[in-house]
Design a protein around this motif. Structure first.
Motif, PDB file in Angstrom:
ATOM      1  N   GLY A  72     -23.412  25.928  16.557  1.00 11.27           N
ATOM      2  CA  GLY A  72     -24.830  26.248  16.713  1.00 11.27           C
ATOM      3  C   GLY A  72     -25.004  27.688  17.129  1.00 11.27           C
ATOM      4  O   GLY A  72     -24.282  28.192  17.993  1.00 11.27           O
ATOM      5  N   ILE A  73     -25.961  28.355  16.503  1.00  6.49           N
ATOM      6  CA  ILE A  73     -26.242  29.743  16.854  1.00  6.49           C
ATOM      7  C   ILE A  73     -27.384  29.736  17.890  1.00  6.49           C
ATOM      8  O   ILE A  73     -28.511  29.335  17.596  1.00  6.49           O
ATOM      9  CB  ILE A  73     -26.622  30.565  15.597  1.00  6.49           C
ATOM     10  N   LEU A  74     -26.997  30.162  19.091  1.00  5.68           N
ATOM     11  CA  LEU A  74     -27.958  30.183  20.206  1.00  5.68           C
ATOM     12  C   LEU A  74     -28.984  31.288  19.996  1.00  5.68           C
ATOM     13  O   LEU A  74     -28.643  32.326  19.460  1.00  5.68           O
ATOM     14  CB  LEU A  74     -27.210  30.436  21.524  1.00  5.68           C
ATOM     15  N   ARG A  75     -30.252  31.072  20.401  1.00  7.89           N
ATOM     16  CA  ARG A  75     -30.667  29.837  21.046  1.00  7.89           C
ATOM     17  C   ARG A  75     -31.458  28.939  20.100  1.00  7.89           C
ATOM     18  O   ARG A  75     -31.722  27.790  20.372  1.00  7.89           O
ATOM     19  CB  ARG A  75     -31.538  30.216  22.265  1.00  7.89           C
ATOM     20  N   GLY A  76     -31.854  29.561  18.982  1.00  6.88           N
ATOM     21  CA  GLY A  76     -32.813  28.895  18.094  1.00  6.88           C
ATOM     22  C   GLY A  76     -32.359  27.581  17.498  1.00  6.88           C
ATOM     23  O   GLY A  76     -33.177  26.724  17.170  1.00  6.88           O
ATOM     24  N   ALA A  77     -31.037  27.404  17.333  1.00  8.72           N
ATOM     25  CA  ALA A  77     -30.547  26.227  16.607  1.00  8.72           C
ATOM     26  C   ALA A  77     -30.438  24.976  17.476  1.00  8.72           C
ATOM     27  O   ALA A  77     -30.104  23.899  16.978  1.00  8.72           O
ATOM     28  CB  ALA A  77     -29.177  26.527  15.994  1.00  8.72           C
ATOM     29  N   VAL A  78     -30.739  25.102  18.769  1.00 13.22           N
ATOM     30  CA  VAL A  78     -30.434  24.012  19.705  1.00 13.22           C
ATOM     31  C   VAL A  78     -31.156  22.693  19.369  1.00 13.22           C
ATOM     32  O   VAL A  78     -30.545  21.627  19.346  1.00 13.22           O
ATOM     33  CB  VAL A  78     -30.747  24.481  21.152  1.00 13.22           C
ATOM     34  N   LEU A  79     -32.431  22.766  19.084  1.00 15.56           N
ATOM     35  CA  LEU A  79     -33.183  21.521  18.834  1.00 15.56           C
ATOM     36  C   LEU A  79     -32.731  20.869  17.526  1.00 15.56           C
ATOM     37  O   LEU A  79     -32.517  19.662  17.446  1.00 15.56           O
ATOM     38  CB  LEU A  79     -34.696  21.782  18.805  1.00 15.56           C
ATOM     39  N   TRP A  80     -32.596  21.672  16.498  1.00 16.73           N
ATOM     40  CA  TRP A  80     -32.186  21.180  15.174  1.00 16.73           C
ATOM     41  C   TRP A  80     -30.764  20.626  15.223  1.00 16.73           C
ATOM     42  O   TRP A  80     -30.465  19.588  14.666  1.00 16.73           O
ATOM     43  CB  TRP A  80     -32.316  22.324  14.172  1.00 16.73           C
ATOM     44  N   MET A  81     -29.877  21.300  15.909  1.00 19.10           N
ATOM     45  CA  MET A  81     -28.494  20.837  15.998  1.00 19.10           C
ATOM     46  C   MET A  81     -28.424  19.498  16.732  1.00 19.10           C
ATOM     47  O   MET A  81     -27.660  18.612  16.349  1.00 19.10           O
ATOM     48  CB  MET A  81     -27.634  21.875  16.700  1.00 19.10           C
ATOM     49  N   ALA A  82     -29.233  19.337  17.776  1.00 21.91           N
ATOM     50  CA  ALA A  82     -29.240  18.073  18.521  1.00 21.91           C
ATOM     51  C   ALA A  82     -29.692  16.926  17.619  1.00 21.91           C
ATOM     52  O   ALA A  82     -29.130  15.821  17.666  1.00 21.91           O
ATOM     53  CB  ALA A  82     -30.163  18.189  19.734  1.00 21.91           C
ATOM     54  N   ASP A  83     -30.675  17.172  16.778  1.00 21.86           N
ATOM     55  CA  ASP A  83     -31.143  16.129  15.849  1.00 21.86           C
ATOM     56  C   ASP A  83     -30.082  15.832  14.795  1.00 21.86           C
ATOM     57  O   ASP A  83     -29.797  14.678  14.492  1.00 21.86           O
ATOM     58  CB  ASP A  83     -32.421  16.576  15.132  1.00 21.86           C
ATOM     59  N   LEU A  84     -29.517  16.886  14.241  1.00 17.01           N
ATOM     60  CA  LEU A  84     -28.572  16.737  13.136  1.00 17.01           C
ATOM     61  C   LEU A  84     -27.302  15.999  13.563  1.00 17.01           C
ATOM     62  O   LEU A  84     -26.829  15.090  12.874  1.00 17.01           O
ATOM     63  CB  LEU A  84     -28.219  18.125  12.589  1.00 17.01           C
ATOM     64  N   MET A  85     -26.753  16.382  14.701  1.00 17.89           N
ATOM     65  CA  MET A  85     -25.437  15.818  15.088  1.00 17.89           C
ATOM     66  C   MET A  85     -25.495  14.314  15.299  1.00 17.89           C
ATOM     67  O   MET A  85     -24.515  13.610  15.048  1.00 17.89           O
ATOM     68  CB  MET A  85     -24.876  16.546  16.316  1.00 17.89           C
ATOM     69  N   LYS A  86     -26.654  13.795  15.711  1.00 10.29           N
ATOM     70  CA  LYS A  86     -26.790  12.351  15.928  1.00 10.29           C
ATOM     71  C   LYS A  86     -26.705  11.573  14.627  1.00 10.29           C
ATOM     72  O   LYS A  86     -26.487  10.375  14.629  1.00 10.29           O
ATOM     73  CB  LYS A  86     -28.135  12.063  16.612  1.00 10.29           C
ATOM     74  N   GLU A  87     -26.922  12.265  13.515  1.00  7.29           N
ATOM     75  CA  GLU A  87     -26.985  11.593  12.209  1.00  7.29           C
ATOM     76  C   GLU A  87     -25.696  11.746  11.402  1.00  7.29           C
ATOM     77  O   GLU A  87     -25.659  11.376  10.239  1.00  7.29           O
ATOM     78  CB  GLU A  87     -28.158  12.159  11.391  1.00  7.29           C
ATOM     79  N   LEU A 147     -34.575  26.039   8.468  1.00  5.85           N
ATOM     80  CA  LEU A 147     -35.568  26.677   7.599  1.00  5.85           C
ATOM     81  C   LEU A 147     -34.938  27.778   6.765  1.00  5.85           C
ATOM     82  O   LEU A 147     -34.016  28.457   7.212  1.00  5.85           O
ATOM     83  CB  LEU A 147     -36.691  27.298   8.443  1.00  5.85           C
ATOM     84  N   ASP A 148     -35.483  27.955   5.573  1.00  6.71           N
ATOM     85  CA  ASP A 148     -35.047  29.038   4.696  1.00  6.71           C
ATOM     86  C   ASP A 148     -36.284  29.802   4.237  1.00  6.71           C
ATOM     87  O   ASP A 148     -37.268  29.195   3.818  1.00  6.71           O
ATOM     88  CB  ASP A 148     -34.301  28.439   3.482  1.00  6.71           C
ATOM     89  N   VAL A 172     -26.956  29.129   1.286  1.00  5.03           N
ATOM     90  CA  VAL A 172     -27.236  28.221   2.393  1.00  5.03           C
ATOM     91  C   VAL A 172     -27.003  26.812   1.836  1.00  5.03           C
ATOM     92  O   VAL A 172     -27.725  26.350   0.960  1.00  5.03           O
ATOM     93  CB  VAL A 172     -28.667  28.380   2.930  1.00  5.03           C
ATOM     94  N   ASP A 173     -25.953  26.160   2.329  1.00  2.00           N
ATOM     95  CA  ASP A 173     -25.509  24.904   1.714  1.00  2.00           C
ATOM     96  C   ASP A 173     -26.466  23.748   1.993  1.00  2.00           C
ATOM     97  O   ASP A 173     -26.678  22.893   1.150  1.00  2.00           O
ATOM     98  CB  ASP A 173     -24.106  24.573   2.229  1.00  2.00           C
ATOM     99  N   TYR A 174     -26.997  23.705   3.190  1.00  2.00           N
ATOM    100  CA  TYR A 174     -27.936  22.632   3.555  1.00  2.00           C
ATOM    101  C   TYR A 174     -29.192  23.272   4.136  1.00  2.00           C
ATOM    102  O   TYR A 174     -29.113  23.960   5.154  1.00  2.00           O
ATOM    103  CB  TYR A 174     -27.325  21.708   4.615  1.00  2.00           C
ATOM    104  N   VAL A 175     -30.325  23.030   3.497  1.00  2.00           N
ATOM    105  CA  VAL A 175     -31.597  23.609   3.951  1.00  2.00           C
ATOM    106  C   VAL A 175     -32.530  22.463   4.338  1.00  2.00           C
ATOM    107  O   VAL A 175     -32.760  21.544   3.550  1.00  2.00           O
ATOM    108  CB  VAL A 175     -32.254  24.442   2.828  1.00  2.00           C
ATOM    109  N   GLY A 176     -33.071  22.543   5.558  1.00  2.00           N
ATOM    110  CA  GLY A 176     -34.057  21.544   5.978  1.00  2.00           C
ATOM    111  C   GLY A 176     -35.334  21.687   5.166  1.00  2.00           C
ATOM    112  O   GLY A 176     -35.721  20.795   4.418  1.00  2.00           O
TER     113      GLY A 176
END
Ligand code: IMP
Ligand code: MG
Length: 176
Positions: free
Chosen positions: A41-56, A130-131, A142-146
């Motif tokens: 995760g690239i701090l700090r912006g990715a924190v919320l998205w990474m938390a959601d993604l890793m659970k899945e 986001l892209d 960008v391999d995976y784009v929300g």
């Protein structure tokens, strides 16, 4: 000042983001079946998205973080990237997925990808919430784009303007 004074309409809701995290998490689990991944995760912006993604992601998942900054004006990147916090983990032989909040020019991630490739990971991919393809200046996949967004200044769900608005549970942009 209340955040309602400056933040515009909701562009992407938390429900939409959670649904997309599930889709991408399932896709990653399929693509790396039988292996593990390390999410960076690239701090700090990715924190919320990474938390959601890793659970899945139903695989062995490790996480680590990096922080970097690009010199220049507040809302546009200058092209020079500085590493403020490096990884604690060794990524040699591992499947790396860099998790970022938004790709605009692509300069930050293009630099980071090259930087991490030097440590001989097994593979390296990029996942961004986001892209903003209109801003692209570096040749970056960008391999995976929300979600793909227009060329506006986005805030919320980890993304800031002067360190504010990261906590908003939705994606919005600053009202003019
Ligand atoms: P790039 O190097 O131009 O792709 O810039 C990527 C970085 O700039 C992201 O990690 C963000 O921190 C920041 N950034 C780019 N666009 C926005 C935006 O619309 N809102 C908030 N931050 C942004
Ligand atoms: Mg960032």
């Amino acid at each position: 000042m209340s955040r309602k004074d400056t933040v515009g309409e909701i562009m992407i809701t938390q429900e939409q983001i959670l649904a997309r995290a599930k889709e991408i998490g399932n896709q990653i689990a399929k693509e790396y079946a039988g292996e593990g991944v390390i999410l960076i995760g690239i701090l700090r912006g990715a924190v919320l998205w990474m938390a959601d993604l890793m659970k899945e992601i139903d695989l062995d998942v490790e996480i680590d973080f990096m922080a970097c900054s690009s010199y220049g004006a507040a809302t546009k990147t200058s092209g020079v990237v500085k590493i403020n916090k490096d990884l604690d983990s060794d990524i040699e032989g591992k499947n790396v997925i860099i998790v970022e909040d938004i790709v605009d020019s692509g300069i930050t991630l293009n630099y980071l990808k090259g930087y991490l490739e030097n440590r001989s990971p097994k593979s390296i991919k990029i996942c961004a919430l986001l892209d903003k393809p209109e801003g692209r200046r570096a040749d970056l996949v960008v391999d995976y784009v929300g979600f793909t967004v227009e060329d506006k200044f986005i805030v919320g769900y980890g993304l800031d303007f002067n360190q504010k608005y990261r906590q908003l549970p939705y994606i919005s942009c600053l009202s003019e």
